[in-house]
Design a protein around this motif. Structure first.
Motif, short mmCIF file in Angstrom:
data_model
loop_
_atom_site.label_atom_id
_atom_site.label_comp_id
_atom_site.label_asym_id
_atom_site.label_seq_id
_atom_site.Cartn_x
_atom_site.Cartn_y
_atom_site.Cartn_z
N HIS A 173 -31.71 -38.87 35.90
CA HIS A 173 -31.20 -38.82 34.53
C HIS A 173 -32.21 -38.16 33.59
N SER A 174 -31.74 -37.80 32.41
CA SER A 174 -32.58 -37.13 31.41
C SER A 174 -33.57 -38.11 30.80
N GLY A 175 -34.55 -37.55 30.08
CA GLY A 175 -35.60 -38.37 29.49
C GLY A 175 -35.07 -39.42 28.53
N ALA A 214 -41.99 -47.18 23.27
CA ALA A 214 -43.28 -46.47 23.28
C ALA A 214 -43.86 -46.37 24.68
N GLY A 215 -43.80 -47.48 25.42
CA GLY A 215 -44.37 -47.49 26.76
C GLY A 215 -43.62 -46.62 27.75
N THR A 216 -42.29 -46.65 27.70
CA THR A 216 -41.50 -45.83 28.62
C THR A 216 -41.62 -44.34 28.25
N SER A 217 -41.71 -44.06 26.96
CA SER A 217 -41.91 -42.67 26.54
C SER A 217 -43.26 -42.15 27.01
N ALA A 218 -44.29 -42.99 26.88
CA ALA A 218 -45.62 -42.60 27.34
C ALA A 218 -45.62 -42.36 28.85
N TYR A 219 -44.91 -43.21 29.58
CA TYR A 219 -44.81 -43.02 31.03
C TYR A 219 -44.22 -41.65 31.36
N LEU A 220 -43.16 -41.28 30.66
CA LEU A 220 -42.54 -39.97 30.89
C LEU A 220 -43.48 -38.83 30.53
N TRP A 221 -44.11 -38.91 29.36
CA TRP A 221 -44.99 -37.85 28.91
C TRP A 221 -46.18 -37.67 29.87
N LEU A 222 -46.73 -38.77 30.32
CA LEU A 222 -47.85 -38.70 31.25
C LEU A 222 -47.42 -38.05 32.56
N GLY A 223 -46.22 -38.39 33.02
CA GLY A 223 -45.71 -37.78 34.25
C GLY A 223 -45.54 -36.28 34.09
N MET A 224 -45.00 -35.87 32.96
CA MET A 224 -44.81 -34.44 32.70
C MET A 224 -46.14 -33.70 32.56
N ALA A 225 -47.18 -34.45 32.16
CA ALA A 225 -48.51 -33.85 32.01
C ALA A 225 -49.26 -33.77 33.34
N GLY A 226 -48.63 -34.27 34.41
CA GLY A 226 -49.23 -34.17 35.73
C GLY A 226 -50.00 -35.40 36.18
N VAL A 227 -49.93 -36.47 35.41
CA VAL A 227 -50.60 -37.71 35.80
C VAL A 227 -49.85 -38.35 36.96
N ALA A 228 -50.57 -38.91 37.92
CA ALA A 228 -49.94 -39.55 39.07
C ALA A 228 -48.97 -40.64 38.63
#
Length: 204
Positions: free
Chosen positions: A113-115, A156-170
Motif C-alpha cells: 500500500h501507499s505511504g 509521527a512514529g510511523t511516518s518516521a519509520y517510512l522516511w527512514l526506510g526511504m532514506a536507506g536505513v535498515a
C-alpha cells in the motif's frame, strides 16, 4: 519473524494495559480477560478487516490469544502481592502504542500500500484497541481528550519509520527508531503536559 515477534510483544503489553484498566474498575477475572483481549486485538482486527486480510491475525494464529490471557492473568497475580507503580498503565499503554503502530505499518507496507495508507493503518492498529478499552471501562477515549498527544505520536512514529526506510536505513533499525519516537512523544506529553493546539469557535 521480526514483525511476528513485535506483534506478540505488542499484544502482551496491551494485555497488561487492559488488565490494569480492568483492575481500576474492580472487574472480575472474566472482565479482566475480556478487557485485556479487546485492548490487545482491537486495533489489529480493525486493520485486518479494512485491508481485507482473512482470517484476521488472531483467528489465523490463536497464539496471540494465549499470550494476551497469560499476560493478563500474570498481571492479576503480580498485583495481588505487589502494588504496581503509579504510572504502570501509562507506560504499558505507550509501549503498546509504539509496538502496534509500527508493527501495523510494517504489515500494511508488506501488502504494497501507499505511504498514506501505511501511516493510517499503523495509527489505527495502535489506537483502536485503547479506544475500545476506554469505552468498555466507561472512560473518555484518550484520542478524544482535548489536546491529547496520542494518535499524533503514532502518526509521527510511523511516518518516521517510512522516511527512514526511504532514506536507506535498515528495516529493523527504522522500526526501532519509529517505535522510540512513538513512545518518547507519548511519555514526554504526559511528563511535561504537552498538548496540541485546541480549535475553539466563539459564539456570535
Amino acid at each position: 519473524m521480526i514483525v511476528y515477534t513485535l506483534d506478540l510483544i505488542g499484544v502482551a503489553v496491551f494485555g497488561i494495559s487492559g488488565a490494569l484498566a480492568a483492575g481500576r474498575k474492580s472487574l472480575d477475572l472474566l472482565g479482566v480477560v475480556v478487557i485485556a483481549v479487546v485492548t490487545a486485538i482491537g486495533g489489529g482486527t480493525f486493520r485486518d478487516v479494512l485491508l481485507g486480510r482473512h482470517p484476521v491475525f488472531w483467528v489465523a494464529d490463536p497464539n496471540y490469544l494465549v499470550v494476551i490471557i497469560v499476560a493478563a492473568l500474570a498481571t492479576v497475580a503480580y498485583t495481588r502481592f505487589r502494588r504496581p507503580p503509579r504510572n504502570t498503565l501509562v507506560i504499558a499503554d505507550a509501549l503498546g502504542l509504539g509496538l502496534f503502530a509500527v508493527g501495523g505499518a510494517q504489515i500494511t507496507e508488506g501488502l504494497g500500500h501507499s505511504g498514506l495508507i501505511i501511516v493510517l493503518m499503523g495509527t489505527i492498529t495502535g489506537v483502536a484497541g485503547g479506544v475500545i478499552r476506554d469505552v468498555l471501562s466507561a472512560e473518555i477515549p484518550l484520542i478524544l481528550r482535548r489536546g491529547n498527544i496520542y494518535a499524533t505520536a503514532a502518526i509521527a512514529g510511523t511516518s518516521a519509520y517510512l522516511w527512514l526506510g526511504m532514506a536507506g536505513v535498515a528495516t529493523q533499525t527504522a522500526a526501532l527508531l519509529g517505535m522510540a519516537i512513538v513512545v518518547g512523544l507519548r511519555l514526554a506529553a504526559i511528563l511535561w503536559d504537552l498538548q496540541l493546539p485546541v480549535f475553539t469557535l466563539k459564539d456570535g
